[in-house]
Design an enzyme around this catalytic site. Sequence first.
Site, PDB file in Angstrom:
ATOM      1  N   PRO A   2       0.683  -1.259   0.000  1.00 43.01           N
ATOM      2  CA  PRO A   2       0.000   0.000   0.000  1.00 43.01           C
ATOM      3  C   PRO A   2       0.719   1.325   0.000  1.00 43.01           C
ATOM      4  O   PRO A   2       0.353   2.153  -0.777  1.00 43.01           O
ATOM      5  CB  PRO A   2      -0.936  -0.097   1.170  1.00 43.01           C
ATOM      6  N   GLU A   3       1.664   1.608   0.797  1.00 41.26           N
ATOM      7  CA  GLU A   3       2.075   3.016   0.869  1.00 41.26           C
ATOM      8  C   GLU A   3       3.146   3.346  -0.175  1.00 41.26           C
ATOM      9  O   GLU A   3       3.601   2.473  -0.892  1.00 41.26           O
ATOM     10  CB  GLU A   3       2.492   3.364   2.296  1.00 41.26           C
ATOM     11  N   LYS A  61       0.022   6.612  -4.033  1.00 43.49           N
ATOM     12  CA  LYS A  61      -0.132   5.163  -4.062  1.00 43.49           C
ATOM     13  C   LYS A  61      -0.709   4.666  -5.380  1.00 43.49           C
ATOM     14  O   LYS A  61      -1.003   3.476  -5.515  1.00 43.49           O
ATOM     15  CB  LYS A  61      -1.045   4.715  -2.908  1.00 43.49           C
ATOM     16  N   HIS A 101      -5.878 -15.801  -5.596  1.00 48.04           N
ATOM     17  CA  HIS A 101      -6.596 -14.528  -5.687  1.00 48.04           C
ATOM     18  C   HIS A 101      -6.246 -13.755  -6.952  1.00 48.04           C
ATOM     19  O   HIS A 101      -6.280 -12.524  -6.956  1.00 48.04           O
ATOM     20  CB  HIS A 101      -6.327 -13.691  -4.437  1.00 48.04           C
ATOM     21  N   ARG A 281      -8.663   1.751  13.070  1.00 44.31           N
ATOM     22  CA  ARG A 281      -7.363   1.109  12.935  1.00 44.31           C
ATOM     23  C   ARG A 281      -6.550   1.480  14.161  1.00 44.31           C
ATOM     24  O   ARG A 281      -7.127   1.788  15.180  1.00 44.31           O
ATOM     25  CB  ARG A 281      -6.703   1.503  11.625  1.00 44.31           C
TER      26      ARG A 281
END
Length: 298
Positions: A2-3, A61, A101, A281
Site C-alpha cells: 500500500p504506501e 499510491k 486470488h 485502525r
Amino acid sequence: MPELPEVETVRRGLERWVARRTVAAAEVLHPRAVRRHTAGAGDFAGRLAGAEVAAVRRRGKYLWLPLFTGDGAAPSEALLAHLGMSGQLLVGEPGREREKHLRVRLTFADGGLDLRFVDQRTFGHLLVADLVPDAHGAPDETVPEPIRHIAPDPIEDAFDDAEFVRRLRRRRTGLKRALLDQSLISGVGNIYADEALWRAKLHGARPTETLTRAESERALAGAREVMALALAAGGTSFDRLYVNVNGESGYFDRSLEAYGREGQPCRRCGAPIRRDAFMNRSSFTCPVCQPRPRRARF
DNA sequence: CAGCGTACCTGTAAGC
DNA sequence: TGCTTACAGGTACGCT
C-alpha cells in the site's frame, strides 16, 4: 503493497519488466477488480489489447502505464492501478500456476513474462482512463482523469512545501488525519504517518490549526525521510501479502520506530510505545516524545 | 463545502 | 478443537 515506498518498489519493477512491451490480451477473472472501469470488463480488455506500455508512472499510491495506441501519437490514455490493502502486481512465467486470488492477467505480444494483478481483499482496482493535463505539475505533464484531485507526493518534483504547510494549517482536523488525506499530500498511509509523527516528535491528534510553520515542516520532513529510508529497503512487509513484482518482501519493518511496537521501548527515550484506536485502525505513539495535546482531535 | 463515520472484502490470530 | 471476535498496509461515498 500500500504506501508510497512499496508502490514505488513495484513501479521500478514494472519499468524494468513491462515498459515498451505490447499487450496481447487482458483477462479479467474477477469483475470487482475493474469495477471502477465504468464501461465494463469487455471495454477494459479491448482498450488494452494491442496497446504498447509507454512508461510506468506513479503519484502517491497510484500507478499508471501510459499507452501507445499504435497511431504514433503521444499516449492519450493509461492503465491505472491502485493496490488497495492487499493488491500485488506480479511478473512471471506465463505458464506458472494461477494464484488463488488472481484477478486480472495481461499477456504480451512477445510471448514473454506475463503481468498478474493478485488481490486477496479486492479493495484494489485497475481501469483504463484518459490522460488529462496535470494541474499540479509541469505544463506538459498529464495524469489519469480519475486521480486529478490527488495531491503530489512528497518525493516528486511537483510537491510544493510552502503550499502544503499553508493548506495544512488552514485545516480544522487532527494532524494524522490530515497526513492521510490524499488530496493534501499523497502516498502517506497508516504506517508512515505514525513513523513521520514519531520522527517529528508530534502527536497525530494535534489540531492542525495549532501547528506552527516549523512543526508543519517537521512533519513533512519526517514523512519524506522515513519514506526515502523505506524505499532504500524495498518497502515494509510483515508477511507475503506485500511483495515486489518478483514476489520478494522488503525489510523496512525492522526499522520501524512506532508502528506495531505497542509496549516496546521507544528507541529514543525508553518509554513504552502506546497504541490507540483511531479511524477503525491503530495509532502508535511514544507517550513521552509525542505528548498528547490537551485538546486532542481523536 | 469540509470533516467524519461507515461500507466494501478475505484471511489470520487471539480469546473463550 | 471449534466458534467468535478483533484486526490488517486503503479509498469512496453519504451524511451532518
